[in-house]
Design an enzyme around this catalytic site. Structure first.
Site, PDB file in Angstrom:
ATOM      1  N   CYS A   1       0.818  -1.212   0.000  1.00  0.00           N
ATOM      2  CA  CYS A   1       0.000   0.000   0.000  1.00  0.00           C
ATOM      3  C   CYS A   1       0.851   1.261   0.000  1.00  0.00           C
ATOM      4  O   CYS A   1       2.020   1.242   0.354  1.00  0.00           O
ATOM      5  CB  CYS A   1      -0.849   0.061   1.276  1.00  0.00           C
ATOM      6  SG  CYS A   1      -2.161  -1.158   1.326  1.00  0.00           S
TER       7      CYS A   1
ATOM      8  N   CYS B   1      -5.790   1.559  -2.512  1.00  0.00           N
ATOM      9  CA  CYS B   1      -4.957   2.763  -2.695  1.00  0.00           C
ATOM     10  C   CYS B   1      -4.169   2.727  -4.004  1.00  0.00           C
ATOM     11  O   CYS B   1      -3.516   3.715  -4.357  1.00  0.00           O
ATOM     12  CB  CYS B   1      -4.020   2.958  -1.510  1.00  0.00           C
ATOM     13  SG  CYS B   1      -2.805   1.640  -1.317  1.00  0.00           S
TER      14      CYS B   1
HETATM   15 ZN   LIG Z   1      -3.898   0.123   0.232  1.00  0.00          ZN
END
Ligand SMILES: [Zn+2]
Length: 360
Positions: A41, A75
Site C-alpha cells: 500500500c 490505494c
Molecule cells: Zn492500500
C-alpha cells in the site's frame, strides 16, 4: 507544500509513524507491505491499520512486487495520479517514434485531452513543451546514432534534423538532457547518490537511471544529503558510491583543470525559460565568461536580466551547466549558488588552463 521541517522517512520508525497517521506526505517516499495479506500500500491507504510486526517497507513498488506482494486495490500504489498519467501517456506516444514530428493537435488526439490542457499540463510536469521534448528526443536519437558509428550527415537525417547546420545549432545544448525526473519530487523513481571530497569542498552527485539529476557543492556531506532528501522527497534514495564514481571522477578532473567538458547524461526538469537559459550557458566555451545581460540577449529576452540570474541560481547541476561562467557586466564575480569563493576558484582554474581562449 514541502517545507524544510517535513519528515523524509529514512527510518523504519518514521515510516511506521506515517502509516499509523496515514500521512499522505509519505506517499511515494516508500511503500509498506503486510505479510498476512500479501498486499502492499501507499502510506496513506485508508484500509484497516495492520499490526506493526506484520509490516515490511519498500522504497519502490517494483521492490515490493519483487518480494512477492500484490498492489492494494484500494490505494492502487502502482497507479499515478491522473494528471501524471496523462503526461506519461503523452511521453509514451512521443517515445514510441522519436523520428516522427507530432503536432500538439495530433498528440492531443492520441491521448484524448484538449490541446490547451495538454500543453499546459505537459509543460508544468515535464518542464518543457511537447515540441521541445521532441527536439531533445531527436538529439538523443542522434547521440545514439553517432555512438554506433553512423556518419554525421546520415545520423542527422535519421534524427529528423533538416540539415547538419541545424543540428549543430540544436545539439550541443540538448545532448543528454532527458527530463524523466519530472514526476513531482521524484515519485516512483530511484535516485542513487554519493558524496566525495574535492579541492572545492564536498560534492554530492545524484542520478536517476536516465542521468544525473543533481550536482551540488557544500562544506558538509550530511547537509547535502538532507537537501537531496527534500528535493526528491518522493523518490527512493540509495547511497551508491560505486555507480556514482565515474561521475565523481569527471568532477574531480574538471575541478583540477585536467578536463574541459562533461560527458554526463542529464535528467533534469526545467521550465521553458530555464531551459533556454541553461542551454545558452552550455554554449559558453570553457575558459570564457558572459554577462547576465549577454545571456538575456542570446535567449531573445534582453530585458529579462533578473530572470536570467534566477535561472542561473536555480541550476540543479553545478559544472555540467556552467552557470559559474556568468558574471556581472562590470566583470564582478556576482553570486553563485554554491558559494562565491568556489566560483572564483573555478573561473581561475579555467583561465589558467585555457589562456589562449580568454575573452579579449
Ligand atoms: Zn492500500
Amino acid at each position: 507544500m514541502k517545507t524544510a521541517t517535513d519528515p523524509i522517512f529514512t527510518t523504519d520508525e518514521s515510516r511506521w509513524q506515517a502509516v499509523v497517521e496515514r500521512d499522505d506526505r509519505a506517499d511515494g517516499a516508500f511503500f509498506f507491505a503486510v505479510r498476512t495479506t500479501g498486499v502492499f500500500c501507499r502510506p496513506s491507504c485508508a484500509s484497516r491499520a495492520p499490526r506493526r510486526e506484520n509490516v515490511e517497507f519498500f522504497p519502490t513498488t517494483a521492490a515490493a512486487e519483487a518480494a512477492g506482494y500484490r498492489p492494494c486495490k484500494r490505494c492502487q500504489p502502482t497507479s499515478l495520479p491522473r494528471e501524471l498519467a496523462i503526461v506519461e501517456r503523452a511521453c509514451k506516444v512521443l517515445d514510441a517514434d522519436p523520428q516522427r514530428r507530432m503536432t500538439l493537435a495530433q498528440l492531443s488526439d492520441a491521448v484524448h485531452v484538449s490541446p490547451f490542457h495538454l500543453q499546459r499540463l505537459f509543460s508544468r510536469i515535464v518542464g518543457v513543451s511537447p515540441r521541445q521534448y521532441q527536439a531533445a528526443q531527436r538529439a538523443g536519437v542522434l547521440r545514439d546514432a553517432l555512438q554506433h558509428g553512423h556518419d554525421v550527415t546520415r545520423a542527422t537525417h535519421d534524427a529528423g534534423f533538416g540539415s547538419p547546420s541545424r543540428m549543430y545549432e540544436a545539439v550541443p545544448a540538448e545532448l543528454g538532457m532527458t527530463p524523466s525526473a519530472y514526476k513531482r519530487q521524484g515519485a516512483g523513481l530511484t535516485v542513487r547518490y554519493a558524496t566525495a571530497d574535492t579541492p572545492l569542498g564536498v560534492v554530492l552527485v545524484a542520478a536517476t537511471d536516465k542521468g544525473v539529476c543533481k550536482i551540488a557543492f557544500g562544506d558538509d556531506a550530511d547537509a547535502l544529503v538532507d537537501q537531496l532528501g527534500h528535493d526528491f522527497a518522493r523518490a527512493g534514495r540509495v547511497e551508491d558510491a560505486a555507480k556514482m564514481e565515474p561521475f565523481i571522477a569527471q568532477i574531480r578532473a574538471y575541478v583540477q583543470g585536467t578536463r574541459e567538458r562533461f560527458d554526463l547524461p542529464l535528467d533534469i526538469g526545467a521550465t521553458a525559460f530555464q531551459r533556454r537559459v541553461w542551454e545558452a550557458l552550455r554554449r559558453i566555451p570553457y575558459g570564457q565568461t558572459r554577462s547576465y545581460t549577454e545571456i538575456a540577449e542570446s535567449v531573445g529576452s534582453p530585458r529579462a536580466v533578473r530572470a536570467v540570474a534566477n535561472a542561473c541560481a536555480s541550476n540543479p547541476v553545478a559544472l555540467a551547466i556552467p552557470c559559474h561562467r556568468v558574471i556581472g557586466k562590470d566583470g564582478a564575480i556576482a553570486g553563485y549558488r554554491w558559494g562565491r569563493s568556489r566560483k572564483e576558484a573555478l573561473l581561475e582554474t579555467e583561465r589558467s588552463h585555457n589562456p589562449t581562449d580568454k575573452v579579449a
